[in-house]
Design a protein around this motif. Sequence first.
Motif, mmCIF file in Angstrom:
data_model
loop_
_atom_site.group_PDB
_atom_site.id
_atom_site.type_symbol
_atom_site.label_atom_id
_atom_site.label_comp_id
_atom_site.label_asym_id
_atom_site.label_seq_id
_atom_site.Cartn_x
_atom_site.Cartn_y
_atom_site.Cartn_z
ATOM 1 N N GLU A 111 0.828 -1.209 0.000
ATOM 2 C CA GLU A 111 0.000 0.000 0.000
ATOM 3 C C GLU A 111 0.861 1.256 0.000
ATOM 4 O OE1 GLU A 111 -2.801 -0.282 3.247
ATOM 5 O OE2 GLU A 111 -3.506 -2.246 2.553
ATOM 6 N N ALA A 112 1.894 1.277 0.838
ATOM 7 C CA ALA A 112 2.772 2.449 0.910
ATOM 8 C C ALA A 112 3.463 2.691 -0.429
ATOM 9 C CB ALA A 112 3.806 2.272 2.024
ATOM 10 N N VAL A 113 3.979 1.626 -1.033
ATOM 11 C CA VAL A 113 4.667 1.745 -2.313
ATOM 12 C C VAL A 113 3.716 2.268 -3.389
ATOM 13 C CG1 VAL A 113 5.637 0.340 -4.179
ATOM 14 C CG2 VAL A 113 6.497 0.085 -1.868
ATOM 15 N N ALA A 114 2.516 1.713 -3.449
ATOM 16 C CA ALA A 114 1.536 2.141 -4.455
ATOM 17 C C ALA A 114 1.224 3.631 -4.297
ATOM 18 C CB ALA A 114 0.265 1.308 -4.361
ATOM 19 N N LEU A 115 0.980 4.068 -3.077
ATOM 20 C CA LEU A 115 0.648 5.475 -2.834
ATOM 21 C C LEU A 115 1.819 6.396 -3.160
ATOM 22 C CD1 LEU A 115 -1.394 5.094 0.454
ATOM 23 C CD2 LEU A 115 -2.267 5.946 -1.747
ATOM 24 N N LEU A 116 3.023 6.018 -2.737
ATOM 25 C CA LEU A 116 4.195 6.850 -3.019
ATOM 26 C C LEU A 116 4.436 6.964 -4.527
ATOM 27 C CD1 LEU A 116 6.553 5.573 -0.202
ATOM 28 C CD2 LEU A 116 5.718 7.933 -0.457
ATOM 29 N N ALA A 117 4.333 5.860 -5.235
ATOM 30 C CA ALA A 117 4.578 5.875 -6.678
ATOM 31 C C ALA A 117 3.512 6.648 -7.431
ATOM 32 C CB ALA A 117 4.657 4.441 -7.210
ATOM 33 N N ALA A 118 2.286 6.623 -6.934
ATOM 34 C CA ALA A 118 1.186 7.324 -7.609
ATOM 35 C C ALA A 118 1.226 8.830 -7.362
ATOM 36 C CB ALA A 118 -0.152 6.749 -7.170
ATOM 37 N N GLY A 119 1.903 9.256 -6.322
ATOM 38 C CA GLY A 119 2.092 10.681 -6.084
ATOM 39 C C GLY A 119 1.048 11.329 -5.195
ATOM 40 N N PRO A 120 1.199 12.636 -4.968
ATOM 41 C CA PRO A 120 0.296 13.379 -4.083
ATOM 42 C C PRO A 120 -1.156 13.255 -4.547
ATOM 43 C CG PRO A 120 2.170 14.727 -4.712
ATOM 44 C CD PRO A 120 2.241 13.490 -5.549
ATOM 45 N N GLY A 121 -2.037 13.070 -3.580
ATOM 46 C CA GLY A 121 -3.458 12.980 -3.886
ATOM 47 C C GLY A 121 -3.915 11.595 -4.313
ATOM 48 N N ALA A 122 -3.011 10.630 -4.330
ATOM 49 C CA ALA A 122 -3.370 9.265 -4.730
ATOM 50 C C ALA A 122 -4.262 8.621 -3.677
ATOM 51 C CB ALA A 122 -2.111 8.426 -4.928
ATOM 52 N N THR A 123 -5.097 7.695 -4.109
ATOM 53 C CA THR A 123 -5.955 6.942 -3.205
ATOM 54 C C THR A 123 -5.846 5.454 -3.511
ATOM 55 O OG1 THR A 123 -7.849 7.157 -4.701
ATOM 56 C CG2 THR A 123 -7.648 8.807 -2.961
ATOM 57 N N LEU A 124 -6.010 4.654 -2.477
ATOM 58 C CA LEU A 124 -6.036 3.204 -2.648
ATOM 59 C C LEU A 124 -7.453 2.770 -2.982
ATOM 60 C CD1 LEU A 124 -3.906 2.116 0.451
ATOM 61 C CD2 LEU A 124 -3.234 1.905 -1.954
ATOM 62 N N LEU A 125 -7.587 1.772 -3.850
ATOM 63 C CA LEU A 125 -8.918 1.225 -4.130
ATOM 64 C C LEU A 125 -9.409 0.383 -2.967
ATOM 65 C CD1 LEU A 125 -9.082 0.208 -7.879
ATOM 66 C CD2 LEU A 125 -10.156 2.116 -6.710
ATOM 67 N N GLY A 126 -8.505 -0.108 -2.164
ATOM 68 C CA GLY A 126 -8.852 -0.917 -0.999
ATOM 69 C C GLY A 126 -7.585 -1.430 -0.362
ATOM 70 N N PRO A 127 -7.719 -2.240 0.689
ATOM 71 C CA PRO A 127 -6.528 -2.794 1.326
ATOM 72 C C PRO A 127 -5.806 -3.748 0.392
ATOM 73 C CG PRO A 127 -8.510 -3.767 2.250
ATOM 74 C CD PRO A 127 -8.950 -2.689 1.310
ATOM 75 N N ARG A 128 -4.551 -3.995 0.688
ATOM 76 C CA ARG A 128 -3.732 -4.880 -0.138
ATOM 77 C C ARG A 128 -4.313 -6.291 -0.152
ATOM 78 N NH1 ARG A 128 -3.291 -7.971 3.978
ATOM 79 N NH2 ARG A 128 -1.664 -7.811 5.520
ATOM 80 N N ILE A 129 -3.997 -7.013 -1.225
ATOM 81 C CA ILE A 129 -4.394 -8.411 -1.315
ATOM 82 C C ILE A 129 -3.153 -9.264 -1.047
ATOM 83 C CG2 ILE A 129 -6.339 -7.978 -2.873
ATOM 84 C CD1 ILE A 129 -3.295 -9.660 -4.228
ATOM 85 N N ILE A 130 -3.367 -10.509 -0.697
ATOM 86 C CA ILE A 130 -2.273 -11.421 -0.377
ATOM 87 C C ILE A 130 -2.287 -12.559 -1.386
ATOM 88 C CG2 ILE A 130 -1.296 -12.939 1.398
ATOM 89 C CD1 ILE A 130 -2.887 -11.250 3.469
ATOM 90 N N SER A 131 -1.118 -12.893 -1.913
ATOM 91 C CA SER A 131 -1.022 -13.982 -2.883
ATOM 92 C C SER A 131 -1.433 -15.304 -2.245
ATOM 93 C CB SER A 131 0.404 -14.080 -3.437
ATOM 94 O OG SER A 131 1.307 -14.434 -2.411
ATOM 95 N N ALA A 132 -1.798 -16.259 -3.078
ATOM 96 C CA ALA A 132 -2.241 -17.570 -2.596
ATOM 97 C C ALA A 132 -1.184 -18.253 -1.730
ATOM 98 C CB ALA A 132 -2.621 -18.454 -3.778
ATOM 99 N N ASP A 133 0.089 -18.063 -2.055
ATOM 100 C CA ASP A 133 1.152 -18.690 -1.261
ATOM 101 C C ASP A 133 1.563 -17.846 -0.053
ATOM 102 O OD1 ASP A 133 2.707 -16.635 -2.357
ATOM 103 O OD2 ASP A 133 3.963 -17.986 -3.552
ATOM 104 N N ARG A 134 0.907 -16.711 0.114
ATOM 105 C CA ARG A 134 1.107 -15.791 1.246
ATOM 106 C C ARG A 134 2.512 -15.198 1.312
ATOM 107 N NH1 ARG A 134 -3.089 -15.112 3.968
ATOM 108 N NH2 ARG A 134 -2.090 -14.240 5.800
ATOM 109 N N LYS A 135 3.197 -15.144 0.166
ATOM 110 C CA LYS A 135 4.551 -14.599 0.121
ATOM 111 C C LYS A 135 4.611 -13.201 -0.478
ATOM 112 C CE LYS A 135 6.609 -19.157 -0.229
ATOM 113 N NZ LYS A 135 7.356 -20.075 -1.093
ATOM 114 N N ALA A 136 3.519 -12.741 -1.093
ATOM 115 C CA ALA A 136 3.515 -11.424 -1.744
ATOM 116 C C ALA A 136 2.189 -10.722 -1.497
ATOM 117 C CB ALA A 136 3.744 -11.580 -3.249
ATOM 118 N N THR A 137 2.255 -9.396 -1.484
ATOM 119 C CA THR A 137 1.047 -8.582 -1.392
ATOM 120 C C THR A 137 1.076 -7.561 -2.523
ATOM 121 O OG1 THR A 137 2.083 -6.995 0.125
ATOM 122 C CG2 THR A 137 0.850 -8.820 1.124
ATOM 123 N N ALA A 138 -0.106 -7.112 -2.906
ATOM 124 C CA ALA A 138 -0.219 -6.086 -3.943
ATOM 125 C C ALA A 138 -1.372 -5.165 -3.591
ATOM 126 C CB ALA A 138 -0.448 -6.726 -5.314
#
Length: 137
Positions: free
Chosen positions: A97-124
Amino acid sequence: MKPLTLRIAGFGFRSEATLESLGQALDQLIDQYGVVYKYGPINRLAAARSMLPLVEELGRLRNIEVIAVADAELSTVTTLTHSNQSMQARGTGSVAEAVALLAAGPGATLLGPRIISADRKATAALALSEVPEGTTE
Protein backbone atom coordinates in the motif's frame (compact mmCIF):
# COMPACT_ATOMS: atom_id res chain seq x y z
CA MET A 1 -7.72 19.66 -19.96
CA LYS A 2 -9.01 16.27 -18.95
CA PRO A 3 -6.85 14.48 -16.36
CA LEU A 4 -5.45 11.01 -17.03
CA THR A 5 -5.74 8.32 -14.39
CA LEU A 6 -2.58 6.55 -13.30
CA ARG A 7 -3.13 3.03 -12.04
CA ILE A 8 -0.18 1.88 -9.93
CA ALA A 9 0.16 -1.63 -8.50
CA GLY A 10 2.49 -1.62 -5.52
CA PHE A 11 4.14 -4.76 -4.19
CA GLY A 12 5.46 -6.02 -0.92
CA PHE A 13 6.86 -9.50 -0.49
CA ARG A 14 8.94 -11.87 1.58
CA SER A 15 12.48 -12.77 0.58
CA GLU A 16 11.32 -16.25 -0.46
CA ALA A 17 8.66 -14.87 -2.86
CA THR A 18 8.91 -15.95 -6.48
CA LEU A 19 7.95 -14.36 -9.75
CA GLU A 20 4.88 -16.60 -9.65
CA SER A 21 3.95 -15.19 -6.21
CA LEU A 22 4.00 -11.64 -7.61
CA GLY A 23 2.22 -12.59 -10.83
CA GLN A 24 -0.55 -14.31 -8.92
CA ALA A 25 -0.94 -11.30 -6.61
CA LEU A 26 -1.17 -8.98 -9.62
CA ASP A 27 -3.75 -11.22 -11.31
CA GLN A 28 -5.78 -11.35 -8.10
CA LEU A 29 -5.63 -7.56 -7.83
CA ILE A 30 -6.89 -7.21 -11.39
CA ASP A 31 -9.66 -9.75 -10.77
CA GLN A 32 -10.72 -8.13 -7.49
CA TYR A 33 -10.98 -4.59 -8.79
CA GLY A 34 -11.88 -5.18 -12.42
CA VAL A 35 -9.06 -2.82 -13.29
CA VAL A 36 -8.89 -3.60 -16.99
CA TYR A 37 -12.55 -2.81 -17.58
CA LYS A 38 -13.49 -0.12 -15.08
CA TYR A 39 -10.33 1.98 -14.82
CA GLY A 40 -8.21 0.78 -17.70
CA PRO A 41 -5.15 -1.44 -17.47
CA ILE A 42 -2.59 -1.06 -14.73
CA ASN A 43 0.00 1.24 -16.28
CA ARG A 44 2.79 1.05 -13.67
CA LEU A 45 4.17 -1.44 -11.17
CA ALA A 46 6.03 -0.17 -8.12
CA ALA A 47 8.36 -1.50 -5.45
CA ALA A 48 10.69 -0.26 -2.76
CA ARG A 49 14.17 0.17 -4.23
CA SER A 50 15.51 -2.71 -2.11
CA MET A 51 12.84 -5.03 -3.56
CA LEU A 52 13.07 -3.87 -7.17
CA PRO A 53 14.67 -6.74 -9.16
CA LEU A 54 11.77 -9.21 -8.87
CA VAL A 55 9.17 -6.55 -9.71
CA GLU A 56 11.29 -5.40 -12.66
CA GLU A 57 11.26 -8.96 -13.96
CA LEU A 58 7.46 -9.08 -13.68
CA GLY A 59 7.27 -5.71 -15.45
CA ARG A 60 9.38 -7.03 -18.33
CA LEU A 61 7.18 -10.11 -18.68
CA ARG A 62 3.94 -8.09 -18.58
CA ASN A 63 5.32 -5.13 -20.53
CA ILE A 64 4.51 -2.68 -17.71
CA GLU A 65 6.84 0.11 -16.58
CA VAL A 66 8.24 -0.19 -13.05
CA ILE A 67 8.75 2.66 -10.59
CA ALA A 68 11.12 2.49 -7.60
CA VAL A 69 10.38 4.32 -4.37
CA ALA A 70 12.86 5.06 -1.60
CA ASP A 71 12.75 2.59 1.28
CA ALA A 72 13.16 5.48 3.72
CA GLU A 73 9.84 6.99 2.55
CA LEU A 74 7.74 3.92 3.39
CA SER A 75 7.27 5.00 7.01
CA THR A 76 5.85 8.37 5.92
CA VAL A 77 2.67 6.85 4.46
CA THR A 78 -0.55 6.02 6.30
CA THR A 79 -1.88 2.69 5.05
CA LEU A 80 -5.24 0.93 5.34
CA THR A 81 -3.60 -2.29 6.57
CA HIS A 82 -1.63 -2.46 9.81
CA SER A 83 0.58 -5.57 9.75
CA ASN A 84 2.83 -5.88 12.80
CA GLN A 85 5.37 -7.83 10.75
CA SER A 86 5.48 -5.12 8.09
CA MET A 87 5.70 -2.41 10.73
CA GLN A 88 8.71 -4.07 12.37
CA ALA A 89 10.49 -4.88 9.10
CA ARG A 90 9.78 -1.72 7.08
CA GLY A 91 8.17 0.88 9.35
CA THR A 92 4.80 0.80 7.59
CA GLY A 93 1.55 -1.09 8.04
CA SER A 94 1.69 -2.40 4.46
CA VAL A 95 4.63 -2.18 2.08
CA ALA A 96 2.40 -2.79 -0.96
CA GLU A 97 0.00 0.00 0.00
CA ALA A 98 2.77 2.45 0.91
CA VAL A 99 4.67 1.75 -2.31
CA ALA A 100 1.54 2.14 -4.46
CA LEU A 101 0.65 5.48 -2.83
CA LEU A 102 4.20 6.85 -3.02
CA ALA A 103 4.58 5.87 -6.68
CA ALA A 104 1.19 7.32 -7.61
CA GLY A 105 2.09 10.68 -6.08
CA PRO A 106 0.30 13.38 -4.08
CA GLY A 107 -3.46 12.98 -3.89
CA ALA A 108 -3.37 9.27 -4.73
CA THR A 109 -5.96 6.94 -3.20
CA LEU A 110 -6.04 3.20 -2.65
CA LEU A 111 -8.92 1.23 -4.13
CA GLY A 112 -8.85 -0.92 -1.00
CA PRO A 113 -6.53 -2.79 1.33
CA ARG A 114 -3.73 -4.88 -0.14
CA ILE A 115 -4.39 -8.41 -1.32
CA ILE A 116 -2.27 -11.42 -0.38
CA SER A 117 -1.02 -13.98 -2.88
CA ALA A 118 -2.24 -17.57 -2.60
CA ASP A 119 1.15 -18.69 -1.26
CA ARG A 120 1.11 -15.79 1.25
CA LYS A 121 4.55 -14.60 0.12
CA ALA A 122 3.52 -11.42 -1.74
CA THR A 123 1.05 -8.58 -1.39
CA ALA A 124 -0.22 -6.09 -3.94
CA ALA A 125 -2.25 -2.90 -3.67
CA LEU A 126 -3.71 -0.58 -6.26
CA ALA A 127 -3.47 3.21 -6.09
CA LEU A 128 -5.11 5.68 -8.45
CA SER A 129 -4.08 9.25 -9.13
CA GLU A 130 -4.91 11.82 -11.72
CA VAL A 131 -2.28 13.64 -13.75
CA PRO A 132 -2.90 16.52 -16.12
CA GLU A 133 -3.45 15.60 -19.75
CA GLY A 134 -0.27 15.89 -21.73
CA THR A 135 1.75 14.27 -18.94
CA THR A 136 3.31 11.03 -20.10
CA GLU A 137 1.20 8.12 -18.94
